[in-house]
Scaffold this motif. Structure first.
Motif, mmCIF file in Angstrom:
data_model
loop_
_atom_site.group_PDB
_atom_site.id
_atom_site.type_symbol
_atom_site.label_atom_id
_atom_site.label_comp_id
_atom_site.label_asym_id
_atom_site.label_seq_id
_atom_site.Cartn_x
_atom_site.Cartn_y
_atom_site.Cartn_z
ATOM 1 N N ALA A 17 0.848 -1.298 0.035
ATOM 2 C CA ALA A 17 -0.162 0.004 0.137
ATOM 3 C C ALA A 17 0.890 1.397 -0.079
ATOM 4 O O ALA A 17 1.929 1.169 0.632
ATOM 5 N N LEU A 18 0.282 2.370 -0.624
ATOM 6 C CA LEU A 18 1.046 3.646 -0.631
ATOM 7 C C LEU A 18 1.039 4.166 0.694
ATOM 8 O O LEU A 18 -0.134 4.716 0.956
ATOM 9 N N GLU A 19 1.809 4.381 1.632
ATOM 10 C CA GLU A 19 1.892 4.872 3.001
ATOM 11 C C GLU A 19 2.780 5.765 3.391
ATOM 12 O O GLU A 19 2.908 6.343 4.246
ATOM 13 N N LYS A 20 3.959 5.421 2.666
ATOM 14 C CA LYS A 20 5.281 6.197 3.225
ATOM 15 C C LYS A 20 5.417 7.606 2.593
ATOM 16 O O LYS A 20 5.535 7.711 1.239
ATOM 17 N N ALA A 21 5.626 8.661 3.456
ATOM 18 C CA ALA A 21 6.283 9.742 2.879
ATOM 19 C C ALA A 21 7.424 9.765 1.923
ATOM 20 O O ALA A 21 8.390 8.891 2.274
ATOM 21 N N PRO A 22 7.492 10.397 0.876
ATOM 22 C CA PRO A 22 8.671 10.292 -0.007
ATOM 23 C C PRO A 22 9.822 11.014 0.968
ATOM 24 O O PRO A 22 9.753 12.045 1.651
ATOM 25 N N SER A 23 11.174 10.397 0.843
ATOM 26 C CA SER A 23 12.330 10.882 1.347
ATOM 27 C C SER A 23 13.548 10.348 0.602
ATOM 28 O O SER A 23 13.603 9.454 -0.307
ATOM 29 N N VAL A 24 14.859 10.769 1.061
ATOM 30 C CA VAL A 24 15.886 10.228 0.525
ATOM 31 C C VAL A 24 15.859 8.654 0.649
ATOM 32 O O VAL A 24 16.421 7.925 -0.116
ATOM 33 N N LEU A 25 15.604 8.124 2.060
ATOM 34 C CA LEU A 25 15.672 6.775 2.121
ATOM 35 C C LEU A 25 14.372 6.011 1.576
ATOM 36 O O LEU A 25 14.662 4.902 1.183
#
Length: 367
Positions: free
Chosen positions: A202-210
């Motif tokens: 599921a799409l759940e994580k905020a975009p970031s470098v990691l």
């Protein structure tokens, strides 16, 4: 002979008066030393003679000759003037020393402790700095001078403020972004969402470098951010360039509610301390967010539900539903949301939302 005898009597009388005056001035000098508790000082002299007639308290008298000849009245008056000048200067030195002792800055407790264990250099300006939140932490010795210390505090405040915004924005994006995408009539699991998939798919994580996903942010957004940041940085650099050693770090004049303007010095210091403490905590928190999501491959709102989805913020994801019901901004007539053939905003929310959302709205809005 009578003239000579008269001169001798006059000279003898003057000498007695000189001794009395010198004794009084010397006593005053010693009393000033006792009150000030400071070492005695020696005045610079071009030509000096052995101390006498009030050359006390370590004061060396200045004379115009190598010795003082008190055989003439004129020279006796000159010596009296020099004694008075020397003692006045001595008293002035004592007063200045006393003031210097009273105004000497107090050494910061945390900085002094860090110096004793070898974590801070003896020349660090943190030792005597009165900045709020000074814990004496500079193990690598970056802040070597006062101007550098102010610049580092300025940078710390910038990162602290960004971290406080990011700590709120990170969790809010994972809670609200799917619903905002749905309100715009798009699939929350499509590419329209900037969230990144977790272990569940599921799409759940905020975009970031990691986490990845920064490439999905439109280039126009990056360009606007870089341009706005550059303008702000150049303006700030120019505004403090004339006072590099005395500007107030972080003071950009932004106080719309006038909290800082109405506060006295003690309250302002308290506000500054609260800001730097919360900012430091936010910098640690945002680093923890990124690390936990990378290691657990899940969103922070799912990793720690007690703080977000199952705690005091359990209904934060339904804020958009309540706004839509009471404001009408998200109605079909507003043109902001997508509605099909006469459907109202509530019908669209009910159809696209979960059963929990429907139950919550039913409870809030009543029958």
């Amino acid at each position: 002979s009578e003239c000579i005898e008269g001169l001798r009597e006059a000279l003898a009388t003057l000498q007695r008066e000189m001794r009395t005056t010198a004794t009084i001035l010397a006593a005053a000098c010693l009393a000033s030393d006792a009150l000030a508790f400071t070492p005695t000082a020696t005045l610079p002299a071009v030509r000096t003679h052995a101390p006498r007639h009030g050359a006390m308290c370590g004061v060396v008298m200045q004379t115009k000759g190598d010795t003082i000849e008190q055989k003439e009245v004129g020279e006796g008056k000159e010596e009296a003037t020099e004694i008075k000048t020397a003692v006045d200067n001595k008293i002035g030195v004592v007063v200045r020393n006393r003031k210097a002792v009273q105004t000497e800055p107090e050494v910061n407790f945390y900085a002094r402790t860090a110096m004793r264990i070898g974590a801070l250099k003896e020349t660090s300006p943190l030792l005597t700095s009165t900045m709020p939140g000074n814990k004496g932490f500079d193990p690598l010795g970056f802040a070597k001078r006062k101007d550098l210390l102010l610049q580092y505090r300025e940078a710390e405040l910038k990162h602290a403020r960004l971290a406080m915004l990011a700590a709120v924005g990170w969790a809010s994006s994972e809670l609200l972004h799917p619903k905002l995408v749905a309100l715009l009539g798009k699939d929350p699991n499509s590419k329209a969402s900037w969230l990144q998939p977790g272990a569940s798919g599921a799409l759940e994580k905020a975009p970031s470098v990691l986490n990845g996903g920064l490439e999905t942010v439109p280039p126009l957004v990056w360009a606007a951010l870089v341009l706005a940041t550059g303008i702000c940085e150049v303006w700030r650099m120019l505004s403090i360039s004339s006072t590099p050693n005395s500007f107030e770090p972080g003071n950009l004049g932004f106080d719309p509610l006038n909290f800082y303007g109405m506060a006295d010095d003690a309250e302002r210091r308290s506000l500054q301390l609260k800001e730097i403490n919360n900012g430091r905590l936010a910098m640690v928190a945002i680093a923890v967010f990124a690390g936990q999501e990378f290691l657990a491959d899940s969103s922070i709102v799912n990793i720690a539900p007690q703080f977000f989805t199952a705690g005091p913020l359990a209904n934060v994801g339904n804020i958009g539903d309540v706004i839509a019901q009471y404001s009408g901004l998200l109605s079909c007539e507003s043109g902001i949301v997508y509605c099909t053939e006469g459907q109202g905003a509530m019908d669209a929310i009910m159809k696209g939302g979960s059963a929990e959302t429907a139950e919550y709205l039913q409870e809030v809005l009543g029958d």
